[in-house]
Design a protein around this motif. Sequence first.
Motif, PDB file in Angstrom:
ATOM      1  N   PRO A  14      -7.302  12.092  -7.307  1.00 41.73           N
ATOM      2  CA  PRO A  14      -8.423  13.036  -7.418  1.00 41.73           C
ATOM      3  C   PRO A  14      -9.539  12.549  -8.336  1.00 41.73           C
ATOM      4  CG  PRO A  14      -6.328  14.203  -7.572  1.00 41.73           C
ATOM      5  CD  PRO A  14      -6.017  12.737  -7.646  1.00 41.73           C
ATOM      6  N   ARG A  15      -9.212  11.677  -9.280  1.00 40.17           N
ATOM      7  CA  ARG A  15     -10.227  11.170 -10.204  1.00 40.17           C
ATOM      8  C   ARG A  15     -10.975   9.970  -9.648  1.00 40.17           C
ATOM      9  NH1 ARG A  15      -7.343  11.441 -16.186  1.00 40.17           N
ATOM     10  NH2 ARG A  15      -6.612  13.603 -16.046  1.00 40.17           N
ATOM     11  N   LEU A  16     -10.481   9.420  -8.552  1.00 42.78           N
ATOM     12  CA  LEU A  16     -11.087   8.227  -7.956  1.00 42.78           C
ATOM     13  C   LEU A  16     -11.823   8.631  -6.679  1.00 42.78           C
ATOM     14  CD1 LEU A  16      -8.045   5.833  -8.445  1.00 42.78           C
ATOM     15  CD2 LEU A  16     -10.063   6.041  -9.897  1.00 42.78           C
ATOM     16  N   ARG A  17     -13.083   8.963  -6.836  1.00 43.56           N
ATOM     17  CA  ARG A  17     -13.857   9.483  -5.712  1.00 43.56           C
ATOM     18  C   ARG A  17     -13.881   8.494  -4.550  1.00 43.56           C
ATOM     19  NH1 ARG A  17     -19.758  11.454  -7.135  1.00 43.56           N
ATOM     20  NH2 ARG A  17     -18.494  12.962  -8.309  1.00 43.56           N
ATOM     21  N   ASP A  18     -13.575   8.994  -3.368  1.00 40.53           N
ATOM     22  CA  ASP A  18     -13.626   8.251  -2.103  1.00 40.53           C
ATOM     23  C   ASP A  18     -12.546   7.173  -1.976  1.00 40.53           C
ATOM     24  OD1 ASP A  18     -15.820   9.780  -1.389  1.00 40.53           O
ATOM     25  OD2 ASP A  18     -17.264   8.311  -2.144  1.00 40.53           O
ATOM     26  N   ALA A  19     -11.663   7.028  -2.959  1.00 44.62           N
ATOM     27  CA  ALA A  19     -10.588   6.032  -2.843  1.00 44.62           C
ATOM     28  C   ALA A  19      -9.611   6.456  -1.747  1.00 44.62           C
ATOM     29  CB  ALA A  19      -9.855   5.889  -4.167  1.00 44.62           C
ATOM     30  N   ASP A  20      -9.108   5.478  -0.986  1.00 37.89           N
ATOM     31  CA  ASP A  20      -8.155   5.758   0.080  1.00 37.89           C
ATOM     32  C   ASP A  20      -6.737   5.782  -0.499  1.00 37.89           C
ATOM     33  OD1 ASP A  20      -6.729   6.055   2.377  1.00 37.89           O
ATOM     34  OD2 ASP A  20      -7.550   4.299   3.397  1.00 37.89           O
ATOM     35  N   PRO A  21      -6.046   6.923  -0.446  1.00 38.17           N
ATOM     36  CA  PRO A  21      -4.721   7.045  -1.072  1.00 38.17           C
ATOM     37  C   PRO A  21      -3.582   6.464  -0.251  1.00 38.17           C
ATOM     38  CG  PRO A  21      -5.328   9.128  -0.090  1.00 38.17           C
ATOM     39  CD  PRO A  21      -6.502   8.209   0.115  1.00 38.17           C
ATOM     40  N   LEU A  22      -3.739   5.226   0.185  1.00 41.64           N
ATOM     41  CA  LEU A  22      -2.669   4.522   0.889  1.00 41.64           C
ATOM     42  C   LEU A  22      -1.991   3.559  -0.071  1.00 41.64           C
ATOM     43  CD1 LEU A  22      -3.837   3.459   4.483  1.00 41.64           C
ATOM     44  CD2 LEU A  22      -1.929   4.937   3.872  1.00 41.64           C
ATOM     45  N   LEU A  23      -0.675   3.439   0.018  1.00 37.43           N
ATOM     46  CA  LEU A  23       0.057   2.525  -0.841  1.00 37.43           C
ATOM     47  C   LEU A  23       0.127   1.154  -0.198  1.00 37.43           C
ATOM     48  CD1 LEU A  23       3.007   4.776  -2.047  1.00 37.43           C
ATOM     49  CD2 LEU A  23       0.706   4.506  -2.999  1.00 37.43           C
ATOM     50  N   ARG A  24      -0.186   0.145  -1.002  1.00 32.77           N
ATOM     51  CA  ARG A  24      -0.198  -1.231  -0.498  1.00 32.77           C
ATOM     52  C   ARG A  24       0.537  -2.132  -1.496  1.00 32.77           C
ATOM     53  NH1 ARG A  24      -5.388   0.876   0.516  1.00 32.77           N
ATOM     54  NH2 ARG A  24      -6.003   0.879   2.712  1.00 32.77           N
ATOM     55  N   CYS A  25       0.310  -3.436  -1.373  1.00 36.45           N
ATOM     56  CA  CYS A  25       0.981  -4.389  -2.247  1.00 36.45           C
ATOM     57  C   CYS A  25       0.383  -4.397  -3.649  1.00 36.45           C
ATOM     58  CB  CYS A  25       0.892  -5.801  -1.655  1.00 36.45           C
ATOM     59  SG  CYS A  25       1.695  -5.956  -0.050  1.00 36.45           S
ATOM     60  N   GLU A  26      -0.840  -3.914  -3.795  1.00 32.95           N
ATOM     61  CA  GLU A  26      -1.473  -3.856  -5.109  1.00 32.95           C
ATOM     62  C   GLU A  26      -1.225  -2.493  -5.735  1.00 32.95           C
ATOM     63  OE1 GLU A  26      -5.863  -4.744  -7.134  1.00 32.95           O
ATOM     64  OE2 GLU A  26      -5.409  -5.378  -5.086  1.00 32.95           O
ATOM     65  N   MET A  27      -0.810  -2.487  -6.989  1.00 34.96           N
ATOM     66  CA  MET A  27      -0.380  -1.266  -7.652  1.00 34.96           C
ATOM     67  C   MET A  27      -1.528  -0.270  -7.829  1.00 34.96           C
ATOM     68  SD  MET A  27       1.548  -0.978 -11.300  1.00 34.96           S
ATOM     69  CE  MET A  27       1.519   0.521 -12.255  1.00 34.96           C
ATOM     70  N   ALA A  28      -1.222   1.023  -7.603  1.00 35.22           N
ATOM     71  CA  ALA A  28      -2.226   2.082  -7.747  1.00 35.22           C
ATOM     72  C   ALA A  28      -1.780   3.206  -8.669  1.00 35.22           C
ATOM     73  CB  ALA A  28      -2.560   2.662  -6.366  1.00 35.22           C
ATOM     74  N   SER A  29      -0.490   3.305  -8.979  1.00 37.62           N
ATOM     75  CA  SER A  29       0.006   4.429  -9.782  1.00 37.62           C
ATOM     76  C   SER A  29      -0.472   4.324 -11.223  1.00 37.62           C
ATOM     77  CB  SER A  29       1.530   4.497  -9.737  1.00 37.62           C
ATOM     78  OG  SER A  29       2.098   3.378 -10.374  1.00 37.62           O
ATOM     79  N   THR A  30      -0.561   5.486 -11.864  1.00 35.33           N
ATOM     80  CA  THR A  30      -1.018   5.538 -13.259  1.00 35.33           C
ATOM     81  C   THR A  30       0.034   6.176 -14.170  1.00 35.33           C
ATOM     82  OG1 THR A  30      -2.163   7.605 -12.726  1.00 35.33           O
ATOM     83  CG2 THR A  30      -3.470   5.586 -12.673  1.00 35.33           C
ATOM     84  N   GLY A  31       1.205   6.445 -13.656  1.00 29.63           N
ATOM     85  CA  GLY A  31       2.267   7.037 -14.454  1.00 29.63           C
ATOM     86  C   GLY A  31       3.527   7.156 -13.624  1.00 29.63           C
ATOM     87  N   GLU A  32       4.563   7.717 -14.231  1.00 27.70           N
ATOM     88  CA  GLU A  32       5.829   7.867 -13.523  1.00 27.70           C
ATOM     89  C   GLU A  32       6.691   8.902 -14.230  1.00 27.70           C
ATOM     90  OE1 GLU A  32       6.993   3.843 -13.633  1.00 27.70           O
ATOM     91  OE2 GLU A  32       7.409   3.815 -15.773  1.00 27.70           O
ATOM     92  N   VAL A  33       7.632   9.455 -13.494  1.00 24.17           N
ATOM     93  CA  VAL A  33       8.588  10.405 -14.061  1.00 24.17           C
ATOM     94  C   VAL A  33       9.991   9.996 -13.609  1.00 24.17           C
ATOM     95  CG1 VAL A  33       6.950  12.328 -14.093  1.00 24.17           C
ATOM     96  CG2 VAL A  33       8.416  11.992 -12.089  1.00 24.17           C
ATOM     97  N   ALA A  34      10.983  10.378 -14.381  1.00 21.65           N
ATOM     98  CA  ALA A  34      12.374  10.109 -14.006  1.00 21.65           C
ATOM     99  C   ALA A  34      13.151  11.416 -14.033  1.00 21.65           C
ATOM    100  CB  ALA A  34      13.008   9.099 -14.957  1.00 21.65           C
ATOM    101  N   CYS A  35      13.934  11.658 -13.001  1.00 20.14           N
ATOM    102  CA  CYS A  35      14.752  12.867 -12.922  1.00 20.14           C
ATOM    103  C   CYS A  35      16.147  12.519 -12.413  1.00 20.14           C
ATOM    104  CB  CYS A  35      14.102  13.909 -12.010  1.00 20.14           C
ATOM    105  SG  CYS A  35      12.648  14.702 -12.743  1.00 20.14           S
ATOM    106  N   TYR A  36      17.080  13.447 -12.657  1.00 19.19           N
ATOM    107  CA  TYR A  36      18.480  13.182 -12.335  1.00 19.19           C
ATOM    108  C   TYR A  36      19.093  14.366 -11.603  1.00 19.19           C
ATOM    109  CZ  TYR A  36      17.633   9.425 -15.560  1.00 19.19           C
ATOM    110  OH  TYR A  36      17.099   8.306 -16.159  1.00 19.19           O
ATOM    111  N   GLY A  37      19.999  14.071 -10.694  1.00 17.54           N
ATOM    112  CA  GLY A  37      20.660  15.114  -9.930  1.00 17.54           C
ATOM    113  C   GLY A  37      22.058  14.702  -9.537  1.00 17.54           C
ATOM    114  N   ARG A  38      22.824  15.648  -9.006  1.00 14.64           N
ATOM    115  CA  ARG A  38      24.194  15.356  -8.594  1.00 14.64           C
ATOM    116  C   ARG A  38      24.238  14.466  -7.364  1.00 14.64           C
ATOM    117  NH1 ARG A  38      25.420  21.624  -8.331  1.00 14.64           N
ATOM    118  NH2 ARG A  38      23.275  21.390  -7.567  1.00 14.64           N
ATOM    119  N   ASN A  39      23.128  14.400  -6.638  1.00 12.30           N
ATOM    120  CA  ASN A  39      23.029  13.538  -5.462  1.00 12.30           C
ATOM    121  C   ASN A  39      21.578  13.125  -5.300  1.00 12.30           C
ATOM    122  OD1 ASN A  39      21.650  15.705  -3.933  1.00 12.30           O
ATOM    123  ND2 ASN A  39      23.661  16.691  -4.006  1.00 12.30           N
TER     124      ASN A  39
END
Length: 493
Positions: free
Chosen positions: A315-340
């Motif tokens: 949302p902060r990158l006006r007109d950027a195409d939100p497709l995932l490719r070989c070049e990194m685009a993420s700006t953060g990450e979360v980790a969660c845990y579950g029984r499966n």
Amino acid sequence: LRDLGVKTVMVNHNPETVSTDYDECDRLYFEELTQERVLDIYHAENSSGVIISVGGQIPNNLALPLYRAGGVRVLGTSPRMIDRCENRGKFSAIIDDLGVAQAPWSALKSTKEALAFAEKVDYPVLVRPSYVLSGSAMNVAYNSEELEAFLAAAVDVSLDHPVVVTKFVHGAREVEMDAVAANGKVVAHVISEHVENAGVHSGDATLVLPPHTISESIVKQVKDATAAIAKRFQITGPFNMQFLAKDDKALVIECNLRASRSFPFVSKTIGQDLISVATKVMCHYPVDEEALPGLHHPLQPTSYVGIKAPMFSWPRLRDADPLLRCEMASTGEVACYGRNINEAFLKAVISAGFRLPKRNILVGVQDTFWPDFLPTARRFHELGFHLFATERTAAFLNENSVHASPVAWPTDTDGPLPNVLRLIQEKKIDLVVNLPNNKTKLIHFNYLIRRASIDSATPLITNFQVCNLLAEALQGQKELPATSLFDFQQGTV
């Protein structure tokens, strides 16, 4: 290092990365990470050594220049070995010499040779520059025109180092190996797996621990290759390797002689501080190998699953195409845990800001995906979701007993069908699933749909494996209990 009684000086040009832990070191410099500045600080502080393997790509790029400058003791793996790993041509040649499997490759000497290689192995091919940050200029080329354009971009970002062209393996799983070695012997390791097939940068991928689809044969091949490469490069310290897995064969993608962004995740998940182990071996302190997850006695959770999910700032990158490719685009990450895996996945995507759909899902799928996507669409239908779809996709789904309402393309505003952009903008869609590929003809229309989703804060999925796992998780997981990693590791769940 503080626990070992060693005084430390940190150099970091980004204050935000140390804003919460500014007091973990004895002295902190907010300075640019260049050879000149690091040398100035090193000598001013009368330092006895420098650790470069925990700061990402930029410090790794400084390893050889600092080594050649003289008077600097680089702790851990030799800078000469780091250069042989970072230099794609040197690394691929060494892997061939070791007899470790990898995809067919060729070091770029001219555009003509690269085009000839691509014709020989058949498109698609992967263009891979050396010494680059976050996969810069790394691209998959599906024809000669794309290859020429990608080669030009790759040469621009990697002027002093070779560009390697590799056969891109379609439909392969991607496996991560995070490990610590001491003098070429692996003393600790963790194997994890991507949800997405190969082709998505590891920083943008959804990581699963323990692996959920790869065979024991693949695991053995990954371990054997890791041991051989650690020995050949005389690795001392943290390192990360990535592998392709397909048809019960594991192929090496690359080896990074530094801690990866998945190091904290895998350390927390197995309850073993790998960076502490790496620090000790780099500083020549003894470690208790029997208590560590070595290659012959791995340590993996059995009663829970961990998932690391990426976060994006589209949302902060006006007109950027939100497709995932070989070049990194993420700006953060979360980790969660579950029984499966279903529970962990739903918790992770919700934590990353993804809203689970309640009623309406919009689907746009390139026709080569239709047979694979049909079971997923059927799951959504059985769960009670109302499917909207672009015209040809809707026709296919209806022909196969999955009800879908057709929608008009973005520029068709006067026809009888509801306009796809208007549906999104009026918040009548809870989830947009847009699965294009290199054969997609209506490229601009699909981009408009993806962008409208981002601009209207409508959840968007552009990867088939993620979409499939979401459908499976929604169908198989009816509750999401609030349990912590501590609960799982203490066995109180």
